[in-house]
Write an enzyme that holds these catalytic residues in place. Sequence first.
Site, short mmCIF file in Angstrom:
data_model
loop_
_atom_site.label_atom_id
_atom_site.label_comp_id
_atom_site.label_asym_id
_atom_site.label_seq_id
_atom_site.Cartn_x
_atom_site.Cartn_y
_atom_site.Cartn_z
CG HIS A 146 65.41 33.54 10.61
ND1 HIS A 146 65.00 32.38 11.29
CD2 HIS A 146 66.60 33.57 10.37
CE1 HIS A 146 66.21 32.00 11.72
NE2 HIS A 146 67.11 32.58 11.47
CG ASP A 175 69.40 22.57 10.73
OD1 ASP A 175 70.47 23.11 10.28
OD2 ASP A 175 68.99 23.28 11.48
NE ARG A 183 76.69 24.74 10.24
CZ ARG A 183 76.00 25.74 10.32
NH1 ARG A 183 74.77 25.27 10.42
NH2 ARG A 183 76.21 26.93 10.39
CB SER A 193 71.54 25.85 8.91
OG SER A 193 70.81 25.89 10.25
CE LYS A 226 66.98 25.88 11.02
NZ LYS A 226 67.96 25.98 12.07
N1 URA Z 1 70.60 29.72 13.04
C1 URA Z 1 70.31 28.67 12.33
O1 URA Z 1 69.36 28.06 12.26
N2 URA Z 1 71.41 28.27 11.73
C2 URA Z 1 72.83 28.44 11.60
O2 URA Z 1 73.50 28.02 11.04
C3 URA Z 1 72.69 29.84 12.30
C4 URA Z 1 71.66 30.65 12.84
#
Ligand code: URA
Length: 457
Positions: free
Chosen positions: A88, A167, A174, A189, A193
């Site tokens: 990621h 999220d 946010r 966040s 995931k």
């Molecule tokens: N990517 C995400 O999924 N969440 C964040 O808070 C920042 C980047």
Amino acid sequence: MSDSSPLHIIDLIRKKRDGNSLDAREIAFLATGAANSSIPLEQLSAWLMAAFLRGLTLDETHALTLAMRDSGEKFSPARLGKVAVDKHSTGGVGDKTSFLVAPLAAACGVAVPMISGRALGHTGGTLDKLESIPGYRTALTLSEFETVLEKCGASIVSQTPTLVPADRVLYALRDRTGTVENPGLICASILSKKLAAGLDALVLDVKTGSGAFLRKPEDSAYLAALMVATAEAAGTRTVALLTDMGQPLGRWAGNWIEVAESVELLRGQRPPQSEDLRELSLILVGWMIHLGGQALTPEAGTKRAEAALADGSALRVFLAMVAAQGGDTKVFDNPAAFHKPGATRVVEAWQSGFVSEMDTTALGWAVQRTGAGREKAGEPVDPHAGIEFHARRGARVEKGQPLATLYATSPALLAEPEQILRRAIHFAETPPPAVPLVSRIFTRKTAEDYLKTVDSD
Ligand code: URA
């Protein structure tokens, strides 16, 4: 207060506002309330701002990550019979390493269930890029996802509506309340995931420099260490690499042109302008293959990946994945012919000198303004728009030499990206100091040690 006493969101807002920490039960109440809409958005927003301003402790960050992970459906890769590893990135410009590392790792025996995102702010989105391939479907059900993984070893899809619903709600809030750039909230966040995808291991590419969400090396290092410690505590073997986003990665930034650049590398070609992309992808995938148990060291993992590039097996995985997700692989017969931008303009160097500095966030906005990104959520993006960068940081250019080519949806969309580009690229009489592609690596041990030193400051 006993453990079973009823909780009230107003108390949790006040508690955080006054600088106190919430316990795991209180955090779970918040995440559940966000997911099932039992907490009104204005109260969630107030709590987010309190958390943004006061910060989250390590315990709160861990609790929020797990509570968000558990807020909806989860994917279990157990039936694949392989170790599941993902990569990621915290987001960048021209960052297309996913298209290389996913098929490379799969070709080396690791399963790669990759749940990706769309363009966010100045950064590009893996899903938008993949959808430039005619027919490619990113919105698979979890059972379709599993079928593609069984067949190809890698699958890149979008989040389902039921995966980590907390999220979905908190992230949108946010974005609208100026509470994105907080390490605890970013960590929860991203990791909620990734952990909901049931990964055995995870490689994090944490960007630093002018194109990163957190630009300062110390902020990126803290985020990297926090994510490694949090994911490890949740049982996923994790490393984080701090990597340079002081210039776009590779030669192209946009949608189709990024997929085409990746396929060029998967075909074994080595254009000098894409060398940083190739090098970073091989380092990242070396760690994925190592954590996935297919190589004794990350370096040995990189060697295996180089072999999968050379023998064409990674390219075959990529094309099989595209076909399995409905994509038309014929466009790869002649990727340049498929590229049909509405308007093109070459921007020439306005002075001679060494390219010394790039404001990569501004360059990301320039890419977005060509039509490659969106102004508002839900808008379509132009698959053919974007920017080709002809000179990298440190290159010597002469006045009048092509610096970049803009590809826009229409001629009217060429002026603004050009203006941004002219402000974002700087020249000097001497070459700038070299910046390492990977400046730091955090493993569980180094992350925990780092967090102790930061906490004791
Ligand atoms: N990517 C995400 O999924 N969440 C964040 O808070 C920042 C980047």
